[in-house]
Design a protein around this motif. Structure first.
Motif, PDB file in Angstrom:
ATOM      1  N   UNK A 196       0.726  -1.072   0.117  1.00 11.28           N
ATOM      2  CA  UNK A 196      -0.076  -0.015  -0.063  1.00 11.28           C
ATOM      3  C   UNK A 196       0.832   1.080  -0.147  1.00 11.28           C
ATOM      4  N   UNK A 197       0.304   2.242  -0.734  1.00 12.37           N
ATOM      5  CA  UNK A 197       0.985   3.612  -0.566  1.00 12.37           C
ATOM      6  C   UNK A 197       0.168   4.851   0.000  1.00 12.37           C
ATOM      7  N   UNK A 198       0.656   5.545   0.970  1.00 10.32           N
ATOM      8  CA  UNK A 198      -0.290   6.448   1.579  1.00 10.32           C
ATOM      9  C   UNK A 198       0.317   7.869   0.918  1.00 10.32           C
ATOM     10  N   UNK A 199      -0.597   8.684   0.998  1.00 12.59           N
ATOM     11  CA  UNK A 199       0.040  10.085   0.226  1.00 12.59           C
ATOM     12  C   UNK A 199      -1.156  11.125   1.172  1.00 12.59           C
ATOM     13  N   UNK A 200      -0.283  11.960   2.156  1.00  8.60           N
ATOM     14  CA  UNK A 200      -1.115  12.862   3.002  1.00  8.60           C
ATOM     15  C   UNK A 200      -1.372  14.180   1.994  1.00  8.60           C
ATOM     16  N   UNK A 201      -2.382  14.939   2.536  1.00  2.00           N
ATOM     17  CA  UNK A 201      -2.712  16.265   1.997  1.00  2.00           C
ATOM     18  C   UNK A 201      -3.461  17.134   2.866  1.00  2.00           C
ATOM     19  N   UNK A 250      -5.998  14.685   4.641  1.00  2.00           N
ATOM     20  CA  UNK A 250      -6.170  13.644   3.922  1.00  2.00           C
ATOM     21  C   UNK A 250      -5.339  12.488   3.706  1.00  2.00           C
ATOM     22  N   UNK A 251      -5.572  11.225   3.917  1.00  2.00           N
ATOM     23  CA  UNK A 251      -4.618  10.313   3.584  1.00  2.00           C
ATOM     24  C   UNK A 251      -5.027   9.320   2.566  1.00  2.00           C
ATOM     25  N   UNK A 252      -4.771   9.572   1.429  1.00  2.00           N
ATOM     26  CA  UNK A 252      -4.954   8.718   0.386  1.00  2.00           C
ATOM     27  C   UNK A 252      -4.281   7.439   0.304  1.00  2.00           C
ATOM     28  N   UNK A 253      -5.200   6.135   0.341  1.00  2.00           N
ATOM     29  CA  UNK A 253      -4.185   4.759   0.214  1.00  2.00           C
ATOM     30  C   UNK A 253      -4.491   4.272  -1.246  1.00  2.00           C
ATOM     31  N   UNK A 254      -3.620   3.681  -1.676  1.00  2.00           N
ATOM     32  CA  UNK A 254      -3.792   3.067  -3.081  1.00  2.00           C
ATOM     33  C   UNK A 254      -2.835   1.737  -2.994  1.00  2.00           C
ATOM     34  N   UNK A 255      -3.167   0.759  -3.742  1.00  2.00           N
ATOM     35  CA  UNK A 255      -2.507  -0.771  -3.791  1.00  2.00           C
ATOM     36  C   UNK A 255      -2.558  -1.393  -2.468  1.00  2.00           C
ATOM     37  N   UNK A 256      -2.127  -2.711  -2.342  1.00  2.00           N
ATOM     38  CA  UNK A 256      -2.316  -3.334  -1.292  1.00  2.00           C
ATOM     39  C   UNK A 256      -3.471  -4.031  -0.945  1.00  2.00           C
ATOM     40  N   UNK A 297      -9.760   6.653   1.836  1.00  2.00           N
ATOM     41  CA  UNK A 297      -9.127   7.633   2.377  1.00  2.00           C
ATOM     42  C   UNK A 297      -9.661   7.889   3.958  1.00  2.00           C
ATOM     43  N   UNK A 298      -8.406   8.418   4.349  1.00  2.00           N
ATOM     44  CA  UNK A 298      -8.530   8.643   6.030  1.00  2.00           C
ATOM     45  C   UNK A 298      -8.353  10.063   6.155  1.00  2.00           C
TER      46      UNK A 298
END
Length: 118
Positions: A2-7, A21-27, A79-80
């Motif tokens: 998984x990859x996490x990207x905050x914004x 926000x924290x968007x998750x992708x993959x995993x 998304x978190x």
């Protein structure tokens, strides 16, 4: 993996609000795992801010943010979120999301900066 990207970070005055926000992708399926937010300010210890279980029904908060911050998640959007209200200067830090319940060694993002001025 998984990859996490905050914004959503930024500069605000004390008393203001932000939503991270924290968007998750993959995993794995996103709703299977707990998530948490941490923060790290220069010269200060890293602090676990909030955590949430996979379904979103269970949450926990650090005493320093209880009543001001709200953690939530949208599993349909992978998304978190972290709603930051009544911000104080001491909330200034880099905020990270992590794929675990209060475990900073787990997969995490690169962070988003929150700066609160008086």
């Amino acid at each position: 993996q998984v990859q996490l990207v905050e914004s959503g970070g930024g500069s605000v005055q004390a008393g203001g609000s932000l939503r991270l926000s924290c968007a998750a992708s993959g995993g794995d399926t996103y709703s299977f795992y707990c998530m948490s937010w941490f923060r790290q300010a220069p010269g200060k210890e890293r602090e676990g801010v909030a955590a949430i279980n996979g379904g979103g029904s269970g949450t926990a908060y650090a005493d320093s943010v209880k009543g001001r911050f709200t953690i939530s998640r949208d599993n349909a959007k992978n998304t978190l979120y972290l709603q930051l209200n009544s911000l104080k200067t001491e909330d200034t830090a880099m905020y990270y999301c992590a794929k675990a319940w209060y475990d900073f060694t787990a997969t995490r993002g690169r962070g988003t900066q929150v700066t609160v001025s008086s």
